[in-house]
Design an enzyme around this catalytic site. Sequence first.
Site, PDB file in Angstrom:
ATOM      1  N   HIS A   1      -8.909   6.076  -5.192  1.00  0.00           N
ATOM      2  CA  HIS A   1      -7.563   6.253  -4.790  1.00  0.00           C
ATOM      3  C   HIS A   1      -7.260   5.660  -3.463  1.00  0.00           C
ATOM      4  CE1 HIS A   1      -4.002   9.520  -4.757  1.00  0.00           C
ATOM      5  NE2 HIS A   1      -3.723   8.615  -3.881  1.00  0.00           N
TER       6      HIS A   1
ATOM      7  N   LEU B   1      -3.099  -0.006  -0.961  1.00  0.00           N
ATOM      8  CA  LEU B   1      -2.847  -0.987  -0.275  1.00  0.00           C
ATOM      9  C   LEU B   1      -1.366  -1.459  -0.142  1.00  0.00           C
ATOM     10  CD1 LEU B   1      -5.844  -2.874  -2.137  1.00  0.00           C
ATOM     11  CD2 LEU B   1      -5.672  -1.912   0.105  1.00  0.00           C
TER      12      LEU B   1
ATOM     13  N   HIS C   1       0.097  13.130  -9.222  1.00  0.00           N
ATOM     14  CA  HIS C   1       0.120  13.809  -7.771  1.00  0.00           C
ATOM     15  C   HIS C   1       0.830  15.010  -8.142  1.00  0.00           C
ATOM     16  CE1 HIS C   1       1.279  13.088  -3.460  1.00  0.00           C
ATOM     17  NE2 HIS C   1       2.006  14.266  -3.817  1.00  0.00           N
TER      18      HIS C   1
ATOM     19  N   HIS D   1      -6.123  13.910  -5.470  1.00  0.00           N
ATOM     20  CA  HIS D   1      -6.256  14.533  -4.195  1.00  0.00           C
ATOM     21  C   HIS D   1      -6.048  16.061  -4.507  1.00  0.00           C
ATOM     22  CE1 HIS D   1      -1.980  13.751  -4.555  1.00  0.00           C
ATOM     23  NE2 HIS D   1      -1.981  12.556  -4.040  1.00  0.00           N
TER      24      HIS D   1
ATOM     25  N   ASP E   1      -7.713   8.688  -0.766  1.00  0.00           N
ATOM     26  CA  ASP E   1      -6.376   8.385  -0.512  1.00  0.00           C
ATOM     27  C   ASP E   1      -6.114   7.764   0.768  1.00  0.00           C
ATOM     28  OD1 ASP E   1      -3.611   8.818  -0.970  1.00  0.00           O
ATOM     29  OD2 ASP E   1      -3.530  11.092  -0.510  1.00  0.00           O
TER      30      ASP E   1
ATOM     31  N   HIS F   1      -0.734   3.602   7.728  1.00  0.00           N
ATOM     32  CA  HIS F   1       0.804   3.725   8.446  1.00  0.00           C
ATOM     33  C   HIS F   1       0.972   2.821   9.823  1.00  0.00           C
ATOM     34  CE1 HIS F   1       2.606   5.615   5.216  1.00  0.00           C
ATOM     35  NE2 HIS F   1       1.880   6.564   5.300  1.00  0.00           N
TER      36      HIS F   1
END
Lengths: 334, 430
Positions: free
Chosen positions: B65, B68, B184, B237, B310, B314
Site C-alpha cells: 500500500h 506514488l 478504503h 489500513h 500507506d 505530500h
Amino acid sequence: MRSTAFTEGSGSEMIAGNSAWSKKHLLGMEGLTREEIGVILETASSLREVNHRDIKKVPTLRGKTVINLFFENSTRTRTSFELAGKRMSADVINFSVNASSVSKGESLYDTVANLKAMNPDVVVIRHPESGAPQFLAHHLDAAIVNAGDGRHEHPTQSLLDILTIDDNLLRLGRTEFSGLTVAICGDVLHSRVARSNAWGLATMGARVRFVGPPTLIPPHAAEVFGVEVHHDMESGLAGAEVVMMLRLQTERMQGGFLPSTREYFHYWGLDRRRLAMAAPEAIVMHPGPMNRGVEIASDVADDPERAVILDQVANGLAVRMAVLYRLCGGGRKG
Amino acid sequence: MERRASLTLIRGGRVVDPSRDFDATADLLLEGGRVRAVGRVELPADCEVIEAAGLVVAPGLVDMHVHLREPGYEYKETIAGGLAAAVAGGVTSVAAMPNTRPVTDDPSIVDFVLGRATAAGLANLFPIGAITRGLEGKELTEMGLMKEAGCVAFSDDGRAVVSGSVMRRALEYSRAFSTLIIQHAEDPGLAGCGCMHEGLISTRLGLPGIPAQAESSLVDRDVRLVELTGGRYHVAHISTAGAVAAVARAREAGLPVSCEVTPHHLALTDEAVMGYDTDAKMSPPLRGAGDRAALLEGLARRVITVIATDHAPHDRDSKRVEFCRATNGVIGLETLLPIALELVRDGVLPLKECLAAITCNPAALLGIDRGTLAVGAPADVVLFDPAEVWTVDASRLHGTARNTCFDRRRVMGRVKLTLVGGRPVFREGI
C-alpha cells in the site's frame, strides 16, 4: 485588593498578583492554574476603574503594537480588544481577512509571514478553524491571544464570564466558586465558549453541567471535562445558580443536528417557567449575540434582576485590558 | 555500467525467510539476479562476498500500500523519488495505489507507471488499478485488461466504494480474474467533515471527529457482500477494533477476507494530534488506545496478516496549514522496518512472523513471486542490523517528501543493504 487604583504614570507595580503569571500566550483555559486565572481577574478589577474615568486612557502599553487578526466577523470581540488596547495606549491595528480573500489563495502561513515583518508584540486571532492560534504561536515571536478558534476555545470570554460570576457571588450567597453550580445550556458541541468555561470554571472549583439535545453535546464530554451532562432542562437547571445560554447557529438545521428552532425553543429554550427551576437568585448569562426566541425568551434576556449579559460586555473590556497587560510583560519582575 | 561478478555470496548472516519457515545462520548465494542457494555454501570462484555476520538477511520487503504521486502530483513525490525511499527502507516491491492524475483506470496508465519504474531502476513497482473509472464509484474499470498490463489488485483507495451494488459487482466481476479487491473502508456520510478520530482528544481539541463506526460499519457490509459473491476482499489500513472483529468473524467463517494495518496505527494513537500536528493527520485517522490494542491483538492472533505503510507523500504547503485544512497522509517507507520491529521488541510477534507480514504474506495476497528467498526466486534481499539504534530525522530521509509522523523517534533496526534482482540499490555503512 480589587480596589487597587490603577494610577497614571507607569503604575504597573500597583497591580496585584505580580508573580503568578508566566505564560507567553493565552491560547486557552485548559492548563491555566487557579492562580493564573486569579491574576487576570485581579488585574481586570484594578483596570475597570480606568473605564469610568473622564479620560479613559493610561500609558501602560505605549510603544507596544497589538494586531487584531480576525478571520471571522465579530464586531463585538474585535472592538472590545481594540478598545482595550487603545485605553492602554498600545498601537492597535485591525487586520480583517474575510473568507473570500483566503479562498483567493493566501495561506495562513503567508499571512503570518506578513505579520512577522511588522514585529507586533501581541497578535489577537479569531479564526474559524480550531488550532489556528497554536499555528501562530509556532510561527511568530509575538504573544498570541486566542479570541476564538473554531469550536476549540475562547479564553477571554471565559475569563470575563468568571469575572462576572465573581461579581455576583455575594448575591448568590457564596464567597467562592467552590460548590457553585453552573449550567451551560444549548449548542455545546459547536461552542468554544462552553469548552473554555468548562475548563476555567472547573479550575475555579465550580460544578459544571452541560445541558442540551444529545446531538449538540460533544462526545465523551463528561469524561473530558468532568461535567455532568443533562439532556432535559428540568434536571439540568435544577438548583443551578448560574445559567449560561449559548447561541444556536441557525445553520445547525442543515447539519441534521435539529429539526427546527421551534422544537428547540420548546425543549431547550430559556423562558420564565424554566428559569424558575433554577436556584432562586440564579443569574442568566449569554456570550452574545442572542437569538431571542430561539435559545432565550426576550423577557428573561431583558430582566435586570437576573440577566447580567451587559455586565459581561463591560467586564470583557477590562479582562482584555488585563490580558494585553500581562502578555506585554506587565508586572513581571526583572 | 559497473562490471559485476555474476555471483554474490552473502556470508554468515542470520537468514530469516518466513516463506519457507527458515531462520538460521546461513550463507545466501545469488546468481544472475536470482537466489541460487541458501545454507552452507563453499566460496565459488569469481564471486563477490558480502559479510553479513551480525545482520539479518531477509527477503526484500513488500509494501502492498504505497502512493506514488506520478503522474499528476510530481511536486509531492515522483515515482523515482518514492522508489528511492522504498529501497532506503529495505522495501524492494511496492504496490502503487491508482489515485494519481490521471487515475490508473486504464491499461495505458499502467504502462506509463511501469515504464517510469523501470527507468528508475530501484524497487519493483506493482500497480494497483482503480475499481471504478476515475475513482467515481460508478462504472467498473477493465480489470482483465489492466491485470494483463500488470495490475496486481484493484482499489479506489483514498475513497471508499460506497454503493453496495457497485461493490457487489466489483467483487463478483473480479472473480473472473482471481484478483483482489482492496477497500478504503470509511463511510463518507458518517465521517462527515471529521478530520481526526472521534474521541476524548477530538473533544478536547475542538476538532470534528470521525467515529470508529465509519470504518467498521462499511467492513460489516462488505463482509456480507463477500458472503454473497465469493470475491476476494481486503481491508486497507484497518484501524478500529470493530473492523478487526468483523474480519476475524469472516475469516473464521472461511471467507476470502484479509486486512492490513499501517505502522502508524500500530505505534501511535490520537494523542499524537495534540498540538494540532498536521503530520499526524491521515485517513483513516490515528485512533484511540482501545483500537490500537485491538490492532496489536489482531496481529498476534493472525487476523491481520499484513503491515503496509500507506506511504502518502505530500508537499510542505499541503501540511503547513490549519489542521482541518491539511491534506491527509504520512510517508512511511523508510520507517516501516524499525516500527515493525517494535512489535518484536514488545513481544507482539516473533521476528519471523513480523517479517512475514512485510514479505511473503502481502506477496501471496497480490499473487507476486516476491517476498521469498526460495531457490530460483528473484534476488530481492535486505540486510539489516536488528540492534542498531537510530533517530528518525525527517530532513535526512531519502525520498522527496518529509511528512513523517515519526520525526525524532528513537527506533531500532537499520537497513544496511538492499538488493533488487541481485543488484545493490541502497547501501549504508557496509
